[in-house]
Design an enzyme around this catalytic site. Structure first.
Site, short mmCIF file in Angstrom:
data_model
loop_
_atom_site.label_atom_id
_atom_site.label_comp_id
_atom_site.label_asym_id
_atom_site.label_seq_id
_atom_site.Cartn_x
_atom_site.Cartn_y
_atom_site.Cartn_z
N GLY B 42 0.84 -1.19 0.00
CA GLY B 42 0.00 0.00 0.00
C GLY B 42 0.88 1.24 0.00
O GLY B 42 2.05 1.18 -0.37
N LEU B 43 0.33 2.36 0.45
CA LEU B 43 1.11 3.60 0.41
C LEU B 43 2.41 3.46 1.18
O LEU B 43 3.47 3.84 0.70
CB LEU B 43 0.29 4.75 0.97
CG LEU B 43 -0.84 5.23 0.07
CD1 LEU B 43 -1.63 6.33 0.75
CD2 LEU B 43 -0.29 5.73 -1.26
N GLY B 45 4.03 0.63 2.17
CA GLY B 45 4.90 -0.41 1.65
C GLY B 45 5.50 -0.07 0.30
O GLY B 45 6.72 -0.22 0.09
N HIS B 266 -16.20 5.56 11.28
CA HIS B 266 -16.37 6.67 10.34
C HIS B 266 -17.85 7.03 10.22
O HIS B 266 -18.68 6.15 10.04
CB HIS B 266 -15.81 6.26 8.98
CG HIS B 266 -15.60 7.41 8.07
ND1 HIS B 266 -16.65 8.14 7.56
CD2 HIS B 266 -14.47 7.98 7.58
CE1 HIS B 266 -16.15 9.10 6.79
NE2 HIS B 266 -14.84 9.02 6.79
N SER B 284 -17.02 9.53 1.25
CA SER B 284 -15.92 10.37 1.73
C SER B 284 -16.37 11.47 2.68
O SER B 284 -17.41 12.10 2.51
CB SER B 284 -15.22 11.02 0.54
OG SER B 284 -14.37 12.04 1.01
N ARG B 337 -14.29 12.83 13.28
CA ARG B 337 -15.09 11.65 12.99
C ARG B 337 -15.72 11.03 14.23
O ARG B 337 -16.87 10.61 14.20
CB ARG B 337 -14.20 10.61 12.31
CG ARG B 337 -13.81 11.07 10.93
CD ARG B 337 -12.82 10.14 10.29
NE ARG B 337 -12.61 10.58 8.91
CZ ARG B 337 -11.73 10.04 8.09
NH1 ARG B 337 -10.97 9.05 8.50
NH2 ARG B 337 -11.60 10.48 6.85
N GLU B 432 -0.67 2.25 8.69
CA GLU B 432 -1.74 1.89 9.62
C GLU B 432 -1.33 0.72 10.52
O GLU B 432 -1.89 0.55 11.61
CB GLU B 432 -3.02 1.54 8.84
CG GLU B 432 -4.26 1.43 9.74
CD GLU B 432 -5.54 1.09 8.97
OE1 GLU B 432 -5.51 1.07 7.73
OE2 GLU B 432 -6.56 0.84 9.63
#
Lengths: 249, 644
Positions: B42-43, B45, B266, B284, B337, B432
C-alpha cells in the site's frame, strides 16, 4: 429471487475446465453480485463441495481485483465493476452465465481467477516518471492548466481490471496501456521520457501476447471507469512520433 | 520493562533534523550488500520499497493481492493533508501538528506527530513530480479543500480517488525499481510468520497463494506495512482481504501491540441493508464540506418516515434537526469523525433514525445544489454520488443520502519507537500497521499522509541507522530458526484443514464481528466488555473444533486463507477487549459510557491514562502483560477537546 447459475469451474491452469450448474434461491435484490456468490459458497461448503474461486478485494469498485465475464459481458450488464453490480439488475428465474476473463495473456489460475501480471509488466516497462524520492521541485513550481490536469486525471482513473482486454475480440490491451501513456504524455512531468515510454510500453504489450486494436470500441463501452478510446488515438500519435524520431533503434 | 520511544531531546521543531544528522549512514557501495523485506504494497509499503531500492538496498516486496497496485490504500477517497499553506489561511507545520494532537485526543506522541507535519509538505512535491494528477485551479496551481477537525483548507485531492492516485504514483515508483532489478516482487504471497534469531528479525515465512508452497526469505530488516485490523468487526470499510495476520504473528514473536482498542468509526458510510452484507462502503468525509447532516426533530416524524408515509423532502425546515450544526456551531458538520459518529448514534438511539432499521441519518445536498448549482456539486463529488446510487438504487441529487457510522480505521497497531522499529530489533511497522501518529482518533486525510511520510521520508533514514550497525554479510537462511518457523506454519495450516467441522469460516467471522460491534464498538461498558471476553473465548473454542475448511494446502484455496486470518482475528479481538477494559476513561474513538461529560462528550483521565498501552504476548491462552509508555507533553496543553 431464484436464479440458475452456470459457472466455469477449472481446478487449475492445467485442467481443461467446464461449466457447472447451480441454483441460487433466496437472492435479494439488494445483494451485490459477489454477495450472491458468497452465499452460494457458504452453501457449497456446508454440502462439502469446493467453493467457487473468484478474485475480489475492496468491493468498492476501485481496486480492480474483481473480474467475471457475466452473460457475455465483462463485469456484467452495467458499466461498473462486478463488485458494484447489484442483483436488482437481474430478474427472477433468470439463468446467469459466469466465466473468467478470456485472453491468452491472462491465463486461468482456478475457476474464475486469472493471472493479470502482464499488466504489471507493461507498467514496469515505462509507466512512470523516473524521479527518486527527494530532490524534487515545489509542487506549485510548474502550473498545469486545469483542462490538462483534468484530462490526465480522466486517463489516470484506470483501475487495471482488464475488462478492456476481456471485451475486445482481439484481446488487445491498448486501452489500458494508452491510459497510462496518455496521463504521463499530457503532464509536464512526463515530457522528458515521453518517447521512450511510448515505445517501451507498446513493445511490452506486444511481447505479452495481447492483440492489436481494430477500433471496435468494445473496450470503451465496457470499461467500468469510462476510459475513453481517444487515449488510444493519443497513444498511437505518441508511438508513431516516437518511432520516426527514435534514438533507441 | 521500560519502553524507550527514542524521541530525541531538544526543541520540537529541531528533533527530526537532529535525529537525521545523528543517524548512522550506510556507505553507498555497501547498500547493495543489505537485503530488506517489505510486506504489503500500500502507500507505506510501496513508497518504502521504492525509496529503499532507489538508495541501493535489495528489496523483496510481498503482497497477497494479484498486483501491488490493489492494496487497500487505493480506496481512500477524500484527500491528503499537508501544511503547505498555499491558501494563505493561517496554516503552518505547527498548526497541522496541533490539530493532529488535539484531534487524537492527546494520546499521541508530540515528537512523532510534529515530524509527520514537517514532512507532509515534501509528500505533495514528490507526488506531483511522479505525475499524480491532483485537482487544480484555473490558474494551474493546486487546489485544496477542508476536512474534519481543521479550520484551514490543507487537503490536496484528486477528485474522490486520492488514495488511488497516490498509490498508483507509489506503485509506478515501485515498478520502476522492479524493472531496475532492485525490487523483487512476490504477488499473491501471504506472510505467515517472522523469523527471529537471537532477538533480531532476520526474515519471514510466506505461503504462495497459488501453489500453497510454504517458503522462507532472509533479510537484514523486515518492514511490516500491512495495514489495519478493522475487519475484526467483519463489517467494515476495509477490503475483504485486509487482515491482521502479519502484525499478529509478529506480536506473538515479541512485538508489542499498542492501543488495540483505538478503532475509528467513520460517520459517513452507506447503512447496512441485510444479513448478506459482506462489507460497508464509505462515503468520503469531503462530502461533509457541502452536505448537511440531519434527522427529523421528533420521533413521530421519524416514525412516519420509516413507515414510508412521508419522504425526506416533505419534511419542513423547522421539523429538521441539523444536530451537528446545532451542537457545534463553530465546526458544524466538520467536527472530527468520533464526534460526528457518536452524535449520529445518539439521535438514532433516541428513535430519530431515518431508514427501515432506524440506523441512519441524512446527509443532504439540497442547499448546496441550490447555492452552487448541480453542475458544481457533480464536479466535486460526481463519482461518490454515482457509487451511492449504484449501491442503494437511490438518486442523491434528488433525495438526501442516508448514512450511518461504520468501522473504518484502526489507530492502534504494533508499538514502534521514533525510528518505526517494533520491540523486536530489525522489525519495523509502517502506516496503519503501527500505532504511532493518530492517538485515539485519526483526522480525515491523515492516513495517506502518514503512510507516505513513513515510506518516503522516515524509513530511508531510520532503517539505514540500524543496518549500519550490522555486518554487510548475507543472512544465513540455513539457520535452524528458519526451518523451525516454516515447520510451525505448516503445522498451523494442517491443524485448520484437519478440523473438518460443519460451519463455514464466515459463520465465525460474522459472530465475532457482532460481538465486537455490539460490545467493543462505538460505545463500551465494563459489563459489556466482560461479556465480550467470555463470548470470544467460547467462540474461539468452537472455531477450532467446528470450522470447515474445504480443499488442500497445495492449491489456490481462498477458504484456507480466510480461516488463517479469522483465527488471528479471534485472538486479537480478545486483546482489544482487554485493552478497552483497562482504559477506564473515554478518549477519541474509545468511548466508555461510564466516563462522559454531562453533555455526552468523551471524558479523559489524563492523570491516570496519558499513556500508550503496549501489550506483551505471554503465550497461548494467557492474559497479556501491560507495559506503559507514558506520554510526555512539552508543547501542548491538555484540555478538553471542544469543537463548539
Amino acid at each position: 429471487m431464484k436464479l440458475t447459475l452456470k459457472i466455469w469451474r477449472q481446478k487449475n491452469a492445467a485442467d481443461k475446465g467446464g461449466f457447472a450448474t447451480y441454483t441460487a434461491d433466496q437472492v435479494s435484490k439488494d445483494m451485490s453480485f459477489l454477495e450472491m456468490l458468497d452465499v452460494l459458497n457458504d452453501q457449497l461448503t456446508e454440502k462439502g463441495e469446493d467453493p467457487v474461486h473468484f478474485d475480489h478485494d475492496c468491493r468498492e469498485g476501485i481496486c480492480g481485483m474483481c473480474s467475471l465475464y457475466i452473460n457475455g459481458k465483462p463485469h456484467g450488464p452495467q458499466q461498473t465493476t462486478t463488485c458494484q453490480l447489484h442483483m436488482r439488475s437481474f430478474s427472477d428465474g433468470e439463468t446467469i452465465t459466469i466465466e473468467p476473463w478470456r485472453a491468452k495473456a491472462f491465463p486461468v489460475v482456478k475457476d474464475l481467477v486469472v493471472n493479470r501480471s502482464a499488466f504489471d509488466r507493461i507498467i514496469q516497462a515505462g509507466g512512470y516518471v523516473s524521479v527518486n524520492t527527494g530532490g524534487v521541485p515545489d509542487a506549485n513550481e510548474i502550473p498545469i492548466p486545469k483542462t490538462i490536469a483534468d484530462l490526465a486525471m480522466d486517463a489516470a482513473q484506470c483501475i487495471g481490471c482488464g475488462a478492456c482486454v476481456a471485451a475486445c475480440k482481439n484481446a488487445s490491451a491498448m486501452l489500458f496501456t494508452s491510459a497510462k501513456v496518455s496521463q504521463l504524455a499530457l503532464l509536464p512531468q512526463g515530457q522528458v521520457e515521453r518517447k521512450a515510454r511510448a515505445e517501451k510500453m507498446v513493445a511490452q504489450m506486444d511481447a505479452e501476447g495481447f492483440g492489436a486494436c481494430t477500433n471496435t470500441g468494445a473496450c470503451e463501452a465496457e470499461c467500468p471507469k469510462g476510459i475513453s478510446i481517444t487515449n488510444i488515438a493519443r497513444m498511437n500519435r505518441e508511438y508513431f512520433s516516437a518511432v520516426v524520431s527514435s534514438e533507441n533503434i | 520493562m521500560i519502553l524507550d520511544s527514542k524521541i530525541p531531546a531538544g526543541p520540537l521543531a529541531e528533533k527530526w533534523t537532529k535525529h537525521k544528522f545523528s543517524s548512522k549512514l550506510v556507505n553507498p557501495a555497501n547498500k547493495r550488500k543489505y537485503d530488506v523485506i517489505v510486506v504489503g504494497t500500500g502507500l507505506a509499503g510501496a513508497s518504502a520499497a521504492a525509496s529503499l531500492a532507489e538508495l541501493g538496498y535489495n528489496v523483496k516486496a510481498f503482497c497477497f493481492q494479484d498486483s501491488p497496485r490493489r492494496a487497500h490504500s487505493i480506496a481512500a477517497q477524500g484527500g491528503i493533508n499537508a501544511a503547505k499553506n498555499y491558501q494563505n489561511d493561517g496554516d503552518s507545520i505547527y498548526r497541522l501538528f496541533y490539530d493532529t494532537i488535539k484531534g487524537g485526543d492527546y494520546r499521541a506522541r508530540e515528537g512523532n506527530v510534529y515530524r509527520l507535519a514537517e514532512v507532509s509538505v515534501k509528500i505533495i512535491d514528490q507526488c506531483v513530480a511522479q505525475g499524480v494528477p491532483f485537482a487544480r485551479e484555473y490558474g494551474g496551481l493546486l487546489a485544496n479543500r477542508s476536512f474534519g477537525g481543521a479550520q484551514v483548507s490543507r487537503t490536496f485531492y484528486a477528485r474522490g480517488q486520492t488514495g488511488q492516485q497516490l498509490l498508483l504514483g507509489a506503485y509506478s515508483a515501485l515498478s520502476r525499481q522492479v524493472a531496475n532489478g532492485k525490487v523483487k516482487l512476490f504477488p499473491r504471497t501471504e506472510m505467515m510468520d517472522v523469523v527471529v534469531i537471537d532477538g533480531q528479525a532476520k526474515g519471514i515465512v510466506t505461503r504462495n497463494l497459488i501453489t500453497g508452497a510454504v517458503e522462507t526469505h532472509a533479510a537484514h530488516a523486515v518492514l511490516l506495512c500491512t495495514g489495519g485490523y478493522g475487519n475484526v468487526f467483519f463489517l467494515s470499510t476495509n477490503a475483504m482481504g485486509s487482515n491482521v495476520t502479519a502484525a499478529w504473528r509478529a506480536h506473538k514473536r515479541g512485538a508489542f501491540f499498542a492501543n488495540p482498542c483505538f478503532t475509528q468509526i467513520h460517520p459517513t458510510c452507506i447503512p447496512v441493508s441485510g444479513d448478506h452484507q459482506s462489507k460497508l462502503t464509505l462515503m468520503s468525509e469531503s462530502l461533509r464540506n457541502d452536505g448537511r447532516v440531519w434527522v427529523p426533530a421528533t420521533v413521530e416524524i421519524a416514525e412516519k418516515l420509516r413507515k414510508g408515509q412521508i419522504k425526506a423532502n416533505d419534511i419542513k425546515e423547522e421539523d429538521r434537526d441539523y444536530f451537528l450544526e446545532r451542537k457545534y456551531p463553530s465546526f458544524g458538520n466538520l467536527v472530527p469523525r468520533d464526534v460526528a459518529s457518536r452524535n449520529a448514534k445518539y439521535v438514532c438511539d433516541e428513535g430519530r433514525g431515518v431508514n427501515e432499521t432506524g440506523e441512519a441519518v441524512f446527509l443532504d445536498f439540497r442547499d448546496a445544489i441550490k447555492r452552487d448549482t448541480r453542475k458544481i456539486i457533480e464536479q466535486k463529488y460526481g463519482n461518490l454520488f454515482d457509487m451511492y446510487k449504484q449501491i442503494t438504487g437511490e438518486d442523491p441529487y434528488e433525495n438526501p443520502m442516508m448514512i450511518y457510522p461504520a468501522v473504518h480505521y484502526t489507530m492502534g497497531g504494533l508499538w514502534v519507537d521514533y525510528n518505526l522499529m517494533t520491540t523486536v530489533p530489525g522489525l519495523y511497522a509502517l502506516g496503519e500497521a503501527n500505532f504511532s501518529e493518530h492517538g485515539a482518533n485519526r483526522l480525515g486525510a491523515s492516513a495517506l499522509m502518514q503512510g507516505l511520510a513513513d515510506g518516503y521520508f522516515v524509513i530511508p533514514y531510520t532503517v539505514g541507522d540500524y543496518l549500519a550497525q550490522l555486518a554487510p554479510t548475507k543472512v544465513d537462511e540455513n539457520h535452524p530458526e528458519f526451518a523451525r518457523a516454516k515447520e510451525e506454519v505448516k503445522q498451523g495450516i494442517e491443524r485448520l484443514l484437519k478440523i473438518n467441522g460443519s460451519k463455514p469460516v464466515d459463520y465465525f467471522h460474522k459472530r465475532l464481528g457482532k460481538i465486537m460491534w455490539d460490545k467493543c464498538g462505538m460505545a463500551r461498558t465494563e459489563i459489556g466488555l466482560k461479556e465480550a471476553k467470555a463470548e470470544i473465548q467460547a467462540l474461539k473454542k468452537e472455531f477450532w473444533s467446528n470450522v470447515k475448511v474445504m480443499g488442500t494446502n497445495e492449491e489456490l484455496n481462498q477458504t484456507l486463507e480466510k480461516a488463517n486470518r479469522v483465527a488471528d482475528f479471534l485472538e486479537l479481538g480478545e486483546l482489544m477487549v482487554d485493552d478497552a477494559l483497562n482504559r477506564n476513561e473515554s478518549c477519541g474513538g474509545h468511548f466508555r459510557e461510564e466516563y462522559q461529560t454531562p453533555d455526552g462528550e468523551a471524558l479523559r483521565d489524563d492523570e491516570n491514562f496519558a499513556y500508550v498501552a503496549a501489550w506483551k504476548y505471554l503465550g497461548e491462552g494467557q492474559d497479556e502483560e501491560l507495559v506503559k509508555e507514558e506520554l510526555v507533553f512539552e508543547n501542548v496543553k491538555l484540555t478538553q477537546r471542544s469543537y463548539k
